[in-house]
Scaffold this motif. Structure first.
Motif, PDB file in Angstrom:
ATOM      1  N   HIS A  40       8.885   4.733   0.169  1.00 32.05           N
ATOM      2  CA  HIS A  40       9.527   3.466  -0.235  1.00 32.05           C
ATOM      3  C   HIS A  40      10.740   3.175   0.640  1.00 32.05           C
ATOM      4  O   HIS A  40      11.180   2.035   0.751  1.00 32.05           O
ATOM      5  CB  HIS A  40       9.937   3.545  -1.707  1.00 32.05           C
ATOM      6  CG  HIS A  40       8.766   3.482  -2.632  1.00 32.05           C
ATOM      7  ND1 HIS A  40       8.031   2.339  -2.823  1.00 32.05           N
ATOM      8  CD2 HIS A  40       8.168   4.444  -3.370  1.00 32.05           C
ATOM      9  CE1 HIS A  40       7.038   2.585  -3.681  1.00 32.05           C
ATOM     10  NE2 HIS A  40       7.106   3.861  -4.019  1.00 32.05           N
ATOM     11  N   ASP A  59      -1.274   4.472  -2.239  1.00 25.80           N
ATOM     12  CA  ASP A  59      -1.476   3.045  -1.983  1.00 25.80           C
ATOM     13  C   ASP A  59      -1.282   2.742  -0.496  1.00 25.80           C
ATOM     14  O   ASP A  59      -0.790   3.582   0.267  1.00 25.80           O
ATOM     15  CB  ASP A  59      -0.445   2.244  -2.820  1.00 25.80           C
ATOM     16  CG  ASP A  59      -0.752   0.765  -2.896  1.00 25.80           C
ATOM     17  OD1 ASP A  59       0.132   0.001  -3.347  1.00 25.80           O
ATOM     18  OD2 ASP A  59      -1.866   0.355  -2.487  1.00 25.80           O
ATOM     19  N   THR A  60      -1.654   1.526  -0.125  1.00 25.39           N
ATOM     20  CA  THR A  60      -1.348   1.016   1.214  1.00 25.39           C
ATOM     21  C   THR A  60       0.058   0.426   1.164  1.00 25.39           C
ATOM     22  O   THR A  60       0.583   0.139   0.090  1.00 25.39           O
ATOM     23  CB  THR A  60      -2.351  -0.087   1.592  1.00 25.39           C
ATOM     24  OG1 THR A  60      -2.456  -0.982   0.478  1.00 25.39           O
ATOM     25  CG2 THR A  60      -3.713   0.490   1.923  1.00 25.39           C
TER      26      THR A  60
HETATM   27  N1  LIG Z   1      -0.016  -2.086  -1.470  1.00 21.22           N
HETATM   28  C1  LIG Z   1      -0.148  -3.401  -0.977  1.00 21.22           C
HETATM   29  C2  LIG Z   1       0.440  -3.608   0.382  1.00 21.22           C
HETATM   30  C3  LIG Z   1      -0.410  -3.587   1.498  1.00 21.22           C
HETATM   31  C4  LIG Z   1       0.128  -3.877   2.761  1.00 21.22           C
HETATM   32  C5  LIG Z   1       1.509  -4.143   2.909  1.00 21.22           C
HETATM   33  C6  LIG Z   1       2.350  -4.110   1.778  1.00 21.22           C
HETATM   34  N2  LIG Z   1       3.718  -4.330   1.830  1.00 21.22           N
HETATM   35  C7  LIG Z   1       4.362  -5.153   2.720  1.00 21.22           C
HETATM   36  N3  LIG Z   1       3.801  -6.017   3.561  1.00 21.22           N
HETATM   37  N4  LIG Z   1       4.825  -6.642   4.251  1.00 21.22           N
HETATM   38  C8  LIG Z   1       6.015  -6.135   3.839  1.00 21.22           C
HETATM   39  N5  LIG Z   1       7.279  -6.428   4.225  1.00 21.22           N
HETATM   40  C9  LIG Z   1       8.297  -5.742   3.615  1.00 21.22           C
HETATM   41  N6  LIG Z   1       8.114  -4.800   2.672  1.00 21.22           N
HETATM   42  C10 LIG Z   1       6.845  -4.497   2.281  1.00 21.22           C
HETATM   43  N7  LIG Z   1       6.610  -3.527   1.322  1.00 21.22           N
HETATM   44  C11 LIG Z   1       7.482  -2.497   0.963  1.00 21.22           C
HETATM   45  C12 LIG Z   1       8.440  -1.973   1.847  1.00 21.22           C
HETATM   46  C13 LIG Z   1       9.264  -0.909   1.429  1.00 21.22           C
HETATM   47  C14 LIG Z   1       9.135  -0.350   0.152  1.00 21.22           C
HETATM   48  C15 LIG Z   1       8.170  -0.875  -0.712  1.00 21.22           C
HETATM   49  O1  LIG Z   1       8.037  -0.330  -1.935  1.00 21.22           O
HETATM   50  C16 LIG Z   1       7.352  -1.924  -0.306  1.00 21.22           C
HETATM   51  C17 LIG Z   1       5.775  -5.185   2.859  1.00 21.22           C
HETATM   52  C18 LIG Z   1       1.804  -3.833   0.521  1.00 21.22           C
END
Ligand SMILES: NCc1cccc(Nc2n[nH]c3ncnc(Nc4cccc(O)c4)c23)c1
Length: 232
Positions: A133, A177-178
């Motif tokens: 995270h 997860d992704t």
């Molecule tokens: N699980 C679904 C999924 C698939 C692909 C990409 C994503 N997330 C994201 N895609 N773009 C993003 N820009 C900023 N932050 C993001 N997620 C994030 C970053 C740090 C900690 C955390 O808990 C979540 C994402 C989430």
């Protein structure tokens, strides 16, 4: 990939790293000698910069004999893709030349029958996206196994509350997860690509927001059409 493990080196030879200014931004995978499938959202923060596609890699930083960066001749976003929704979140990248196939660079077959993957089916996602995270970036390819969650359940509150269309599928996202940087990569069920990772709510590893994937079988006509048109 949160909660996953390092892939055996070159065990997923179809994996692509989409790079901007030499940095990994998204996943993708080889679906034909000159074509990589990924996600349209990967082109959003591009500001006219150039994509390159890295094939044959396990480590993003180390020199490896079969690693090769390809220039992109054409980038075709699905016409229905947009910044506001997850709809039609697909991107086809035509490489400047045909990829040299080998034990380290191979094509991944995708599902052509438009039939839902049965809920509970164990599938795999892979990528070089965040492994924590706090935004830790892996150097080597990661993978995780996830069960498909039914659309009916995925569309309930507190999950995705009726935003999952027939052209999407969900996987459980509890702990494994992704995450950011995995977008565009494949969801592989029984050796066949069934989905393309889409960011959706951008949340990672929270059971309340299952992973969302674009169902490739729902776009076979578009994919074949784009590839055929480039051949004329
Ligand atoms: N699980 C679904 C999924 C698939 C692909 C990409 C994503 N997330 C994201 N895609 N773009 C993003 N820009 C900023 N932050 C993001 N997620 C994030 C970053 C740090 C900690 C955390 O808990 C979540 C994402 C989430």
């Amino acid at each position: 990939i949160l909660g996953g493990s390092t892939t055996g080196a070159h065990q997923r030879p179809y994996m692509a790293s989409l790079q901007v200014d030499g940095h990994h931004v998204c996943g993708g995978f080889l679906i034909a000698e000159q074509w990589v499938l990924s996600a349209a959202h990967c082109m959003e923060d591009m500001k006219g910069k150039t994509f390159q596609v890295l094939l044959g890699a396990h480590s993003l930083s180390q020199p490896e004999p079969h690693k090769r960066l390809y220039a992109v001749r054409a980038a075709v976003r699905h016409p229905g893709s947009n910044t506001e929704t997850n709809d039609d979140d697909l991107l086809l990248l035509q490489l400047e030349e045909k990829a040299t196939l080998s034990e380290h660079v191979k094509i991944l077959p995708f599902q052509r029958q438009d039939v839902d993957v049965p809920p509970g089916t164990m599938c795999e996602a892979a990528g070089w996206g965040f492994t924590s995270h706090s935004g830790r970036k892996p150097d080597v390819l990661q993978q995780v196994e996830r069960p498909v969650k039914s659309r009916e359940e995925c569309n309930r509150r507190p999950y995705h509350d009726n935003t999952i269309t027939d052209k999407m599928l969900c996987t459980d996202s509890r702990k494994k997860d992704t995450c950011k940087g995995d977008s565009g990569g494949p969801l592989i069920c029984n050796g066949v690509a069934e989905g393309v990772v889409t960011a959706g709510a951008r949340v990672c590893g929270n059971y309340k927001k299952p992973g969302i994937y674009t169902r490739i079988a729902a776009y076979v006509g578009w994919i074949d059409g784009v590839m055929a048109a480039a051949e004329e």
